[in-house]
Design a protein around this motif. Structure first.
Motif, PDB file in Angstrom:
ATOM      1  N   SER A  90     -11.155  17.274  33.642  1.00  0.00           N
ATOM      2  CA  SER A  90      -9.977  18.078  33.384  1.00  0.00           C
ATOM      3  C   SER A  90      -9.167  17.501  32.225  1.00  0.00           C
ATOM      4  CB  SER A  90      -9.106  18.127  34.649  1.00  0.00           C
ATOM      5  OG  SER A  90      -7.930  18.873  34.406  1.00  0.00           O
ATOM      6  N   GLU A  91      -9.045  16.176  32.184  1.00  0.00           N
ATOM      7  CA  GLU A  91      -8.311  15.525  31.098  1.00  0.00           C
ATOM      8  C   GLU A  91      -9.010  15.746  29.754  1.00  0.00           C
ATOM      9  OE1 GLU A  91      -7.806  11.437  32.127  1.00  0.00           O
ATOM     10  OE2 GLU A  91      -6.247  11.841  33.610  1.00  0.00           O
ATOM     11  N   GLY A  92     -10.348  15.682  29.767  1.00  0.00           N
ATOM     12  CA  GLY A  92     -11.100  15.910  28.537  1.00  0.00           C
ATOM     13  C   GLY A  92     -10.911  17.319  28.013  1.00  0.00           C
ATOM     14  N   LEU A  93     -10.955  18.294  28.905  1.00  0.00           N
ATOM     15  CA  LEU A  93     -10.744  19.687  28.505  1.00  0.00           C
ATOM     16  C   LEU A  93      -9.319  19.905  28.004  1.00  0.00           C
ATOM     17  CD1 LEU A  93     -12.578  21.647  31.357  1.00  0.00           C
ATOM     18  CD2 LEU A  93     -13.313  21.405  28.978  1.00  0.00           C
ATOM     19  N   ALA A  94      -8.356  19.290  28.706  1.00  0.00           N
ATOM     20  CA  ALA A  94      -6.950  19.441  28.303  1.00  0.00           C
ATOM     21  C   ALA A  94      -6.725  18.876  26.903  1.00  0.00           C
ATOM     22  CB  ALA A  94      -6.037  18.743  29.312  1.00  0.00           C
ATOM     23  N   SER A  95      -7.384  17.768  26.603  1.00  0.00           N
ATOM     24  CA  SER A  95      -7.260  17.162  25.275  1.00  0.00           C
ATOM     25  C   SER A  95      -7.793  18.099  24.193  1.00  0.00           C
ATOM     26  CB  SER A  95      -8.010  15.828  25.243  1.00  0.00           C
ATOM     27  OG  SER A  95      -7.979  15.273  23.944  1.00  0.00           O
ATOM     28  N   LEU A  96      -8.945  18.726  24.451  1.00  0.00           N
ATOM     29  CA  LEU A  96      -9.515  19.666  23.473  1.00  0.00           C
ATOM     30  C   LEU A  96      -8.645  20.912  23.342  1.00  0.00           C
ATOM     31  CD1 LEU A  96     -13.356  19.408  24.214  1.00  0.00           C
ATOM     32  CD2 LEU A  96     -12.048  18.308  22.394  1.00  0.00           C
ATOM     33  N   GLU A  97      -8.094  21.357  24.459  1.00  0.00           N
ATOM     34  CA  GLU A  97      -7.202  22.515  24.408  1.00  0.00           C
ATOM     35  C   GLU A  97      -5.967  22.219  23.560  1.00  0.00           C
ATOM     36  OE1 GLU A  97      -7.314  25.374  28.188  1.00  0.00           O
ATOM     37  OE2 GLU A  97      -6.940  23.295  28.771  1.00  0.00           O
ATOM     38  N   SER A  98      -5.418  21.008  23.701  1.00  0.00           N
ATOM     39  CA  SER A  98      -4.214  20.638  22.952  1.00  0.00           C
ATOM     40  C   SER A  98      -4.485  20.579  21.451  1.00  0.00           C
ATOM     41  CB  SER A  98      -3.678  19.286  23.435  1.00  0.00           C
ATOM     42  OG  SER A  98      -4.528  18.225  23.024  1.00  0.00           O
ATOM     43  N   LYS A  99      -5.748  20.370  21.086  1.00  0.00           N
ATOM     44  CA  LYS A  99      -6.136  20.329  19.667  1.00  0.00           C
ATOM     45  C   LYS A  99      -6.564  21.703  19.152  1.00  0.00           C
ATOM     46  CE  LYS A  99      -7.684  15.486  19.710  1.00  0.00           C
ATOM     47  NZ  LYS A  99      -7.204  15.099  21.027  1.00  0.00           N
ATOM     48  N   LYS A 100      -6.389  22.765  19.985  1.00  0.00           N
ATOM     49  CA  LYS A 100      -6.786  24.130  19.600  1.00  0.00           C
ATOM     50  C   LYS A 100      -8.249  24.172  19.172  1.00  0.00           C
ATOM     51  CE  LYS A 100      -2.408  25.249  19.960  1.00  0.00           C
ATOM     52  NZ  LYS A 100      -1.904  25.898  21.177  1.00  0.00           N
ATOM     53  N   PHE A 101      -9.100  23.525  19.977  1.00  0.00           N
ATOM     54  CA  PHE A 101     -10.504  23.317  19.631  1.00  0.00           C
ATOM     55  C   PHE A 101     -11.226  24.609  19.243  1.00  0.00           C
ATOM     56  CE2 PHE A 101     -15.008  22.778  20.858  1.00  0.00           C
ATOM     57  CZ  PHE A 101     -15.337  21.667  20.091  1.00  0.00           C
ATOM     58  N   LEU A 102     -11.013  25.661  20.008  1.00  0.00           N
ATOM     59  CA  LEU A 102     -11.763  26.903  19.776  1.00  0.00           C
ATOM     60  C   LEU A 102     -11.382  27.591  18.474  1.00  0.00           C
ATOM     61  CD1 LEU A 102     -11.813  28.394  23.391  1.00  0.00           C
ATOM     62  CD2 LEU A 102     -13.715  27.329  22.160  1.00  0.00           C
ATOM     63  N   SER A 103     -10.209  27.300  17.946  1.00  0.00           N
ATOM     64  CA  SER A 103      -9.772  27.959  16.709  1.00  0.00           C
ATOM     65  C   SER A 103     -10.167  27.185  15.458  1.00  0.00           C
ATOM     66  CB  SER A 103      -8.246  28.146  16.720  1.00  0.00           C
ATOM     67  OG  SER A 103      -7.593  26.883  16.712  1.00  0.00           O
ATOM     68  N   LEU A 104     -10.780  26.012  15.637  1.00  0.00           N
ATOM     69  CA  LEU A 104     -11.166  25.188  14.498  1.00  0.00           C
ATOM     70  C   LEU A 104     -12.488  25.652  13.908  1.00  0.00           C
ATOM     71  CD1 LEU A 104     -10.352  21.668  16.028  1.00  0.00           C
ATOM     72  CD2 LEU A 104      -8.881  23.091  14.574  1.00  0.00           C
ATOM     73  N   ASN A 105     -12.732  25.261  12.654  1.00  0.00           N
ATOM     74  CA  ASN A 105     -14.029  25.574  12.048  1.00  0.00           C
ATOM     75  C   ASN A 105     -15.071  24.551  12.502  1.00  0.00           C
ATOM     76  OD1 ASN A 105     -13.953  23.236  10.313  1.00  0.00           O
ATOM     77  ND2 ASN A 105     -12.672  24.372   8.866  1.00  0.00           N
ATOM     78  N   SER A 106     -16.322  24.772  12.148  1.00  0.00           N
ATOM     79  CA  SER A 106     -17.430  23.943  12.651  1.00  0.00           C
ATOM     80  C   SER A 106     -17.267  22.468  12.307  1.00  0.00           C
ATOM     81  CB  SER A 106     -18.761  24.446  12.087  1.00  0.00           C
ATOM     82  OG  SER A 106     -19.017  25.750  12.541  1.00  0.00           O
ATOM     83  N   SER A 107     -16.895  22.171  11.069  1.00  0.00           N
ATOM     84  CA  SER A 107     -16.776  20.768  10.663  1.00  0.00           C
ATOM     85  C   SER A 107     -15.621  20.080  11.390  1.00  0.00           C
ATOM     86  CB  SER A 107     -16.597  20.654   9.146  1.00  0.00           C
ATOM     87  OG  SER A 107     -15.426  21.313   8.731  1.00  0.00           O
ATOM     88  N   GLN A 108     -14.538  20.802  11.628  1.00  0.00           N
ATOM     89  CA  GLN A 108     -13.404  20.238  12.359  1.00  0.00           C
ATOM     90  C   GLN A 108     -13.775  19.968  13.818  1.00  0.00           C
ATOM     91  OE1 GLN A 108     -10.676  23.446  11.426  1.00  0.00           O
ATOM     92  NE2 GLN A 108      -9.477  22.139  10.047  1.00  0.00           N
ATOM     93  N   LYS A 109     -14.531  20.888  14.416  1.00  0.00           N
ATOM     94  CA  LYS A 109     -14.991  20.679  15.794  1.00  0.00           C
ATOM     95  C   LYS A 109     -15.879  19.439  15.888  1.00  0.00           C
ATOM     96  CE  LYS A 109     -14.875  25.554  17.154  1.00  0.00           C
ATOM     97  NZ  LYS A 109     -15.662  26.769  17.371  1.00  0.00           N
ATOM     98  N   LEU A 110     -16.782  19.289  14.928  1.00  0.00           N
ATOM     99  CA  LEU A 110     -17.669  18.122  14.914  1.00  0.00           C
ATOM    100  C   LEU A 110     -16.881  16.828  14.766  1.00  0.00           C
ATOM    101  CD1 LEU A 110     -20.732  19.268  12.771  1.00  0.00           C
ATOM    102  CD2 LEU A 110     -20.762  18.561  15.166  1.00  0.00           C
ATOM    103  N   GLU A 111     -15.885  16.857  13.907  1.00  0.00           N
ATOM    104  CA  GLU A 111     -15.065  15.672  13.687  1.00  0.00           C
ATOM    105  C   GLU A 111     -14.349  15.258  14.973  1.00  0.00           C
ATOM    106  OE1 GLU A 111     -11.296  14.236  10.892  1.00  0.00           O
ATOM    107  OE2 GLU A 111     -12.352  16.099  10.430  1.00  0.00           O
ATOM    108  N   ILE A 112     -13.800  16.227  15.679  1.00  0.00           N
ATOM    109  CA  ILE A 112     -13.110  15.932  16.938  1.00  0.00           C
ATOM    110  C   ILE A 112     -14.088  15.379  17.971  1.00  0.00           C
ATOM    111  CG2 ILE A 112     -12.060  17.045  18.961  1.00  0.00           C
ATOM    112  CD1 ILE A 112     -10.366  18.680  17.068  1.00  0.00           C
ATOM    113  N   LEU A 113     -15.267  15.985  18.068  1.00  0.00           N
ATOM    114  CA  LEU A 113     -16.235  15.522  19.070  1.00  0.00           C
ATOM    115  C   LEU A 113     -16.794  14.141  18.725  1.00  0.00           C
ATOM    116  CD1 LEU A 113     -18.183  18.767  20.030  1.00  0.00           C
ATOM    117  CD2 LEU A 113     -16.294  17.645  21.233  1.00  0.00           C
TER     118      LEU A 113
END
Length: 201
Positions: free
Chosen positions: A93-116
Motif C-alpha cells: 500500500s505504501e509503495g502504491l501511495a508513493s507512485l500515486e503521489s508522483k502522478k505515475f500514470l500521467s508521466l511519459n515512458s522515460s519518466q516512469k522508468l526513472e521513477i521505477l
C-alpha cells in the motif's frame, strides 16, 4: 502444460535463486485455497492501473505477450488481497501511495522508468532493513505479534516476484518463453541456437 510446481521452480531462478518467505507462504495459501488473513486489502481503480503499468514495464509486450496480455495484473491483485498477510499489505500500500503521489500514470515512458529505477534502488536498502528485522524476530515467543507489527517485504520485491510468477505460470507466458516437450527424450546437453527457446518438460 508443465507442472505448476516445476514452473515456479524455474521462475525462482529468474529472481535470483529463491522466492522470499512471504511469497512462498502466499503460494502455499493459493495452492490450498486458504485465505492468508482476515485483514481486507482493497485496491482502488487507480491503484489497479498502476499495478498493471508497472507489471507491463517489467515484462513489456515485444514479439511475445506482455504482462497485461496474459493477465498478470489481475493475478497480482488476487495474490496480494487473498494470499499475503498484513505486513505485505502495508508495504504494498505504501509503495502504491508513493507512485500515486508522483502522478505515475500521467508521466511519459522515460519518466516512469526513472521513477521505477529509483524505487528499485531504494528497495536494496529496504531489503537490508527487512532482513535485519526478520533475524531479530527469530524464535521469539511473541513472533506472530511482531510479524503483524513489522514492515513487510518491500513493494518492488513483491511486484517483481509476482509479475514473474504470474507471467511464467500462465499458459501464454510459458508457451512464449519455452518450447514445451510433452514426451522428453534422452537426457543430453544441447547448445541452443541464437533466439532459440529453452525446453520445458
Amino acid at each position: 502444460m508443465m507442472n505448476r510446481r516445476n514452473a515456479i521452480r524455474n521462475v525462482a531462478l529468474l529472481v535470483g535463486g529463491a522466492f522470499s518467505a512471504p511469497t512462498l507462504m502466499a503460494m502455499n495459501h493459493l495452492e490450498n485455497n486458504l485465505k492468508a488473513s482476515p485483514a481486507a486489502f482493497v485496491f482502488s481503480d487507480n491503484q489497479k492501473l498502476i499495478v498493471a503499468e508497472v507489471a507491463e514495464i517489467i515484462i513489456p509486450k515485444t514479439n511475445t505477450p506482455g504482462a497485461k496480455e496474459v493477465g498478470v495484473p489481475d493475478f497480482i491483485v488476487m495474490m496480494i488481497q487473498d494470499c499475503y498477510r498484513k505486513p505485505e499489505h502495508v508495504s504494498f500500500s505504501e509503495g502504491l501511495a508513493s507512485l500515486e503521489s508522483k502522478k505515475f500514470l500521467s508521466l511519459n515512458s522515460s519518466q516512469k522508468l526513472e521513477i521505477l529505477r529509483q524505487v528499485e534502488s531504494d528497495s536494496i536498502e529496504q531489503m537490508k532493513i527487512y532482513q535485519v528485522q526478520q533475524t531479530k524476530m527469530g524464535d521469539n515467543d511473541d513472533r506472530e505479534q511482531m510479524k503483524e507489527q513489522a514492515k513487510g517485504l518491500p513493494f518492488w520485491r513483491l511486484m517483481k516476484e509476482l509479475t514473474l510468477l504470474g507471467y511464467y505460470t500462465s499458459d501464454e507466458g510459458l508457451k512464449s518463453s519455452f518450447d514445451y516437450v510433452p514426451i522428453p527424450g534422452k537426457l543430453e546437453m544441447v547448445k541452443l541456437k541464437p533466439n532459440q527457446k529453452s525446453f520445458a518438460y
